[in-house]
Design an enzyme around this catalytic site. Structure first.
Site, short mmCIF file in Angstrom:
data_model
loop_
_atom_site.label_atom_id
_atom_site.label_comp_id
_atom_site.label_asym_id
_atom_site.label_seq_id
_atom_site.Cartn_x
_atom_site.Cartn_y
_atom_site.Cartn_z
N SER A 163 0.86 -1.18 0.00
CA SER A 163 0.00 0.00 0.00
C SER A 163 0.89 1.23 0.00
O SER A 163 2.11 1.14 -0.10
CB SER A 163 -0.93 0.03 1.22
OG SER A 163 -0.16 0.08 2.40
N TYR A 196 -3.47 1.31 -2.73
CA TYR A 196 -4.46 1.97 -1.90
C TYR A 196 -3.75 2.76 -0.81
O TYR A 196 -2.61 2.48 -0.46
CB TYR A 196 -5.44 0.96 -1.30
CG TYR A 196 -4.80 -0.09 -0.43
CD1 TYR A 196 -4.71 0.08 0.95
CD2 TYR A 196 -4.29 -1.27 -0.98
CE1 TYR A 196 -4.12 -0.90 1.76
CE2 TYR A 196 -3.71 -2.23 -0.20
CZ TYR A 196 -3.62 -2.05 1.17
OH TYR A 196 -3.03 -3.00 1.95
N GLY A 255 5.53 -2.78 0.47
CA GLY A 255 5.42 -3.99 -0.33
C GLY A 255 6.07 -3.83 -1.69
O GLY A 255 7.10 -3.17 -1.83
N PRO A 256 5.47 -4.42 -2.73
CA PRO A 256 6.07 -4.35 -4.07
C PRO A 256 6.29 -2.92 -4.56
O PRO A 256 7.25 -2.65 -5.29
CB PRO A 256 5.05 -5.08 -4.95
CG PRO A 256 4.34 -6.00 -4.02
CD PRO A 256 4.28 -5.28 -2.71
N ALA A 257 5.44 -1.99 -4.16
CA ALA A 257 5.60 -0.59 -4.58
C ALA A 257 6.91 0.00 -4.09
O ALA A 257 7.44 0.95 -4.69
CB ALA A 257 4.43 0.25 -4.09
#
Length: 121
Positions: A25, A58, A73-75
Site C-alpha cells: 500500500s 491503496y 510492499g512491491p511498490a
C-alpha cells in the site's frame, strides 16, 4: 451516465520511507489525506517523477502531521527516499455535473507540508 473525474491530488509528495517487506500500500500523512478528502483504503494512482514509474495501490493513513509518504510492499521497489510523487484519486461523477466538478489539489514542499493553499481548480 457517469464520467470518471480527478477527485484528489497530492502533487510533489516526497517519499520519506520504503518498506518492501510490508503487505503493500501507500502510507500517507493523515492530515494530507484529510486535506484532499482521500479515504483510508481508497484506490490511488501514483506517478513517480524521478523514474516515470506509475502504479495503482491503496492509501493508508499514518499519524497526522508526521509528513510520512511510504511505499510499502512491491511498490517499495518503484521508488526511493527523496523521489517526488503525484498521488491521484478519481471518482465517478454524474456526467451532467462533471463540468462543474473541481478536484482538491495540494502541492507539497520537500517536507510534505503544503507549499501553498489547497486548490479547487
Amino acid at each position: 451516465m457517469f464520467s470518471i473525474m480527478l477527485k484528489s491530488k497530492l502533487h510533489m509528495a516526497c517519499i520519506t520511507h520504503v518498506m518492501p517487506k510490508y503487505e503493500g500500500s501507500l502510507t500517507i500523512d493523515r492530515d494530507l489525506m484529510d486535506a484532499v478528502k482521500l479515504l483510508p483504503y481508497e484506490k490511488v494512482l501514483v506517478s513517480n517523477m524521478a523514474n516515470t514509474n506509475r502504479f495503482e495501490t491503496y492509501a493508508i493513513p499514518s499519524k497526522a502531521g508526521d509528513g510520512m509518504i511510504c511505499l510499502n510492499g512491491p511498490a517499495a521497489r518503484l521508488g526511493a527516499v527523496g523521489d517526488r510523487l503525484v498521488i491521484l484519486a478519481f471518482g465517478a461523477v454524474p456526467t451532467d455535473e462533471a463540468r462543474r466538478h473541481r478536484p482538491l489539489i495540494l502541492v507539497l514542499d520537500n517536507r510534505n507540508k503544503p507549499a501553498g493553499p489547497l486548490k479547487e481548480t
